[in-house]
Design a protein around this motif. Sequence first.
Motif, PDB file in Angstrom:
ATOM      1  N   ASP A  65       0.872  -1.172   0.000  1.00 48.33           N
ATOM      2  CA  ASP A  65       0.000   0.000   0.000  1.00 48.33           C
ATOM      3  C   ASP A  65       0.906   1.218   0.000  1.00 48.33           C
ATOM      4  OD1 ASP A  65      -2.410  -1.430   0.092  1.00 48.33           O
ATOM      5  OD2 ASP A  65      -2.289  -1.615   2.273  1.00 48.33           O
ATOM      6  N   TYR A  66       0.657   2.137  -0.905  1.00 43.74           N
ATOM      7  CA  TYR A  66       1.490   3.324  -1.086  1.00 43.74           C
ATOM      8  C   TYR A  66       0.796   4.533  -0.458  1.00 43.74           C
ATOM      9  CZ  TYR A  66       4.133   0.595  -4.474  1.00 43.74           C
ATOM     10  OH  TYR A  66       4.921  -0.349  -5.082  1.00 43.74           O
ATOM     11  N   PHE A  67       1.542   5.306   0.309  1.00 39.65           N
ATOM     12  CA  PHE A  67       1.004   6.486   0.977  1.00 39.65           C
ATOM     13  C   PHE A  67       1.854   7.697   0.600  1.00 39.65           C
ATOM     14  CE2 PHE A  67      -0.048   2.822   3.534  1.00 39.65           C
ATOM     15  CZ  PHE A  67      -1.416   2.977   3.698  1.00 39.65           C
ATOM     16  N   PHE A  68       1.207   8.668  -0.032  1.00 43.85           N
ATOM     17  CA  PHE A  68       1.878   9.888  -0.474  1.00 43.85           C
ATOM     18  C   PHE A  68       1.479  11.050   0.425  1.00 43.85           C
ATOM     19  CE2 PHE A  68       1.385   7.416  -4.400  1.00 43.85           C
ATOM     20  CZ  PHE A  68       2.669   7.447  -4.906  1.00 43.85           C
ATOM     21  N   ARG A  69       2.401  11.970   0.568  1.00 40.64           N
ATOM     22  CA  ARG A  69       2.146  13.237   1.265  1.00 40.64           C
ATOM     23  C   ARG A  69       2.894  14.320   0.504  1.00 40.64           C
ATOM     24  NH1 ARG A  69       4.924  12.524   5.809  1.00 40.64           N
ATOM     25  NH2 ARG A  69       6.318  14.277   5.668  1.00 40.64           N
ATOM     26  N   ILE A  70       2.264  15.478   0.354  1.00 39.73           N
ATOM     27  CA  ILE A  70       2.901  16.586  -0.355  1.00 39.73           C
ATOM     28  C   ILE A  70       2.990  17.780   0.581  1.00 39.73           C
ATOM     29  CG2 ILE A  70       2.695  18.212  -2.272  1.00 39.73           C
ATOM     30  CD1 ILE A  70       1.283  16.065  -3.845  1.00 39.73           C
ATOM     31  N   GLU A  71       4.167  18.397   0.605  1.00 41.43           N
ATOM     32  CA  GLU A  71       4.381  19.634   1.362  1.00 41.43           C
ATOM     33  C   GLU A  71       4.955  20.667   0.403  1.00 41.43           C
ATOM     34  OE1 GLU A  71       6.889  18.887   4.727  1.00 41.43           O
ATOM     35  OE2 GLU A  71       5.436  17.528   5.664  1.00 41.43           O
ATOM     36  N   GLY A  72       4.444  21.880   0.478  1.00 40.65           N
ATOM     37  CA  GLY A  72       4.957  22.948  -0.368  1.00 40.65           C
ATOM     38  C   GLY A  72       3.849  23.652  -1.101  1.00 40.65           C
ATOM     39  N   ASP A  73       4.215  24.323  -2.189  1.00 44.21           N
ATOM     40  CA  ASP A  73       3.290  25.164  -2.935  1.00 44.21           C
ATOM     41  C   ASP A  73       2.858  24.491  -4.233  1.00 44.21           C
ATOM     42  OD1 ASP A  73       3.543  27.256  -1.070  1.00 44.21           O
ATOM     43  OD2 ASP A  73       5.399  27.912  -2.031  1.00 44.21           O
ATOM     44  N   ILE A  74       1.561  24.576  -4.498  1.00 45.75           N
ATOM     45  CA  ILE A  74       0.975  24.118  -5.749  1.00 45.75           C
ATOM     46  C   ILE A  74       0.200  25.307  -6.315  1.00 45.75           C
ATOM     47  CG2 ILE A  74      -0.610  22.464  -6.830  1.00 45.75           C
ATOM     48  CD1 ILE A  74       1.849  21.123  -5.615  1.00 45.75           C
ATOM     49  N   PRO A  84      -3.502   4.510  -6.007  1.00 44.92           N
ATOM     50  CA  PRO A  84      -2.666   3.539  -5.290  1.00 44.92           C
ATOM     51  C   PRO A  84      -1.167   3.635  -5.536  1.00 44.92           C
ATOM     52  CG  PRO A  84      -4.646   2.473  -6.032  1.00 44.92           C
ATOM     53  CD  PRO A  84      -4.659   3.868  -6.613  1.00 44.92           C
ATOM     54  N   ARG A  85      -0.723   3.899  -6.760  1.00 38.77           N
ATOM     55  CA  ARG A  85       0.719   3.954  -7.025  1.00 38.77           C
ATOM     56  C   ARG A  85       1.120   5.206  -7.780  1.00 38.77           C
ATOM     57  NH1 ARG A  85       3.056  -1.639  -9.091  1.00 38.77           N
ATOM     58  NH2 ARG A  85       4.832  -0.260  -9.273  1.00 38.77           N
ATOM     59  N   GLU A  86       0.261   6.211  -7.775  1.00 41.11           N
ATOM     60  CA  GLU A  86       0.590   7.428  -8.509  1.00 41.11           C
ATOM     61  C   GLU A  86      -0.170   8.626  -7.977  1.00 41.11           C
ATOM     62  OE1 GLU A  86      -0.400   6.004 -12.396  1.00 41.11           O
ATOM     63  OE2 GLU A  86      -2.451   6.749 -12.282  1.00 41.11           O
ATOM     64  N   ILE A  87       0.376   9.781  -8.314  1.00 38.31           N
ATOM     65  CA  ILE A  87      -0.258  11.060  -8.010  1.00 38.31           C
ATOM     66  C   ILE A  87      -0.520  11.743  -9.342  1.00 38.31           C
ATOM     67  CG2 ILE A  87      -0.036  13.291  -6.875  1.00 38.31           C
ATOM     68  CD1 ILE A  87       2.098  12.063  -5.089  1.00 38.31           C
ATOM     69  N   GLU A  88      -1.706  12.300  -9.490  1.00 31.41           N
ATOM     70  CA  GLU A  88      -2.067  13.015 -10.710  1.00 31.41           C
ATOM     71  C   GLU A  88      -2.232  14.498 -10.394  1.00 31.41           C
ATOM     72  OE1 GLU A  88      -6.172  13.437 -13.042  1.00 31.41           O
ATOM     73  OE2 GLU A  88      -5.331  11.406 -13.167  1.00 31.41           O
ATOM     74  N   PHE A  89      -1.545  15.322 -11.163  1.00 29.99           N
ATOM     75  CA  PHE A  89      -1.696  16.767 -11.091  1.00 29.99           C
ATOM     76  C   PHE A  89      -2.447  17.172 -12.360  1.00 29.99           C
ATOM     77  CE2 PHE A  89       2.000  15.744  -8.657  1.00 29.99           C
ATOM     78  CZ  PHE A  89       2.021  16.642  -7.615  1.00 29.99           C
ATOM     79  N   SER A  90      -3.588  17.817 -12.212  1.00 33.01           N
ATOM     80  CA  SER A  90      -4.321  18.246 -13.398  1.00 33.01           C
ATOM     81  C   SER A  90      -5.130  19.490 -13.085  1.00 33.01           C
ATOM     82  CB  SER A  90      -5.229  17.122 -13.919  1.00 33.01           C
ATOM     83  OG  SER A  90      -6.211  16.797 -12.971  1.00 33.01           O
ATOM     84  N   GLY A  91      -5.411  20.236 -14.148  1.00 35.71           N
ATOM     85  CA  GLY A  91      -6.191  21.449 -14.011  1.00 35.71           C
ATOM     86  C   GLY A  91      -5.682  22.535 -14.931  1.00 35.71           C
ATOM     87  N   VAL A  92      -6.124  23.744 -14.644  1.00 36.72           N
ATOM     88  CA  VAL A  92      -5.741  24.913 -15.430  1.00 36.72           C
ATOM     89  C   VAL A  92      -5.137  25.928 -14.467  1.00 36.72           C
ATOM     90  CG1 VAL A  92      -6.562  26.738 -16.951  1.00 36.72           C
ATOM     91  CG2 VAL A  92      -7.603  24.471 -17.067  1.00 36.72           C
ATOM     92  N   VAL A 107       5.448   3.080   2.403  1.00 33.88           N
ATOM     93  CA  VAL A 107       4.696   1.898   1.987  1.00 33.88           C
ATOM     94  C   VAL A 107       4.465   0.984   3.179  1.00 33.88           C
ATOM     95  CG1 VAL A 107       5.499   1.953  -0.403  1.00 33.88           C
ATOM     96  CG2 VAL A 107       6.780   0.649   1.287  1.00 33.88           C
ATOM     97  N   GLU A 108       3.397   0.196   3.072  1.00 35.41           N
ATOM     98  CA  GLU A 108       3.084  -0.848   4.044  1.00 35.41           C
ATOM     99  C   GLU A 108       2.744  -2.102   3.261  1.00 35.41           C
ATOM    100  OE1 GLU A 108      -0.173   0.291   6.527  1.00 35.41           O
ATOM    101  OE2 GLU A 108       0.981   1.809   7.580  1.00 35.41           O
TER     102      GLU A 108
END
Length: 137
Positions: A65-74, A84-92, A107-108
């Motif tokens: 099991d994959y665990f993501f965390r994001i810190e900072g500016d978007i 589960p195994r990816e992060i998607e960035f999308s938008g305008v 991961v666990e």
Amino acid sequence: MKSKYIKLILFFFISFYSCDNALECALGIEPEINENSVAQARLDQNYFQLITAEVNNDANDNAYDYFFRIEGDIPEGIDIFFFPREIEFSGVPSETGRFNFRIFLSVERFDFDTGLYDRSPTCSNEISKNFTLEVLE
């Protein structure tokens, strides 16, 4: 005499460092964030970026099991979706600039023998990587 020192060192190593963890490190079983950078974005235009992950040197990396965390500016207008195994960035994006952020991955793995999760199934408990998303006009 030398063998006594080696046995003593091995005893302390095993006492303070679990056997499983020593084996995981020796085999290089570690989580990894695959991408090293993200593509530039354009102001008021659709943006899409995937960041994927895996566990190195484990043929069954889908068992984690994959665990993501994001810190900072978007940038405003960009949404983040966790899978589960990816992060998607999308938008305008609706603002320009350089946006720095750090992605953390841990991961666990479920142990079917004990019925419990192994919270440290790899050599490193957590890895991270820095990214910069630049939004141009």
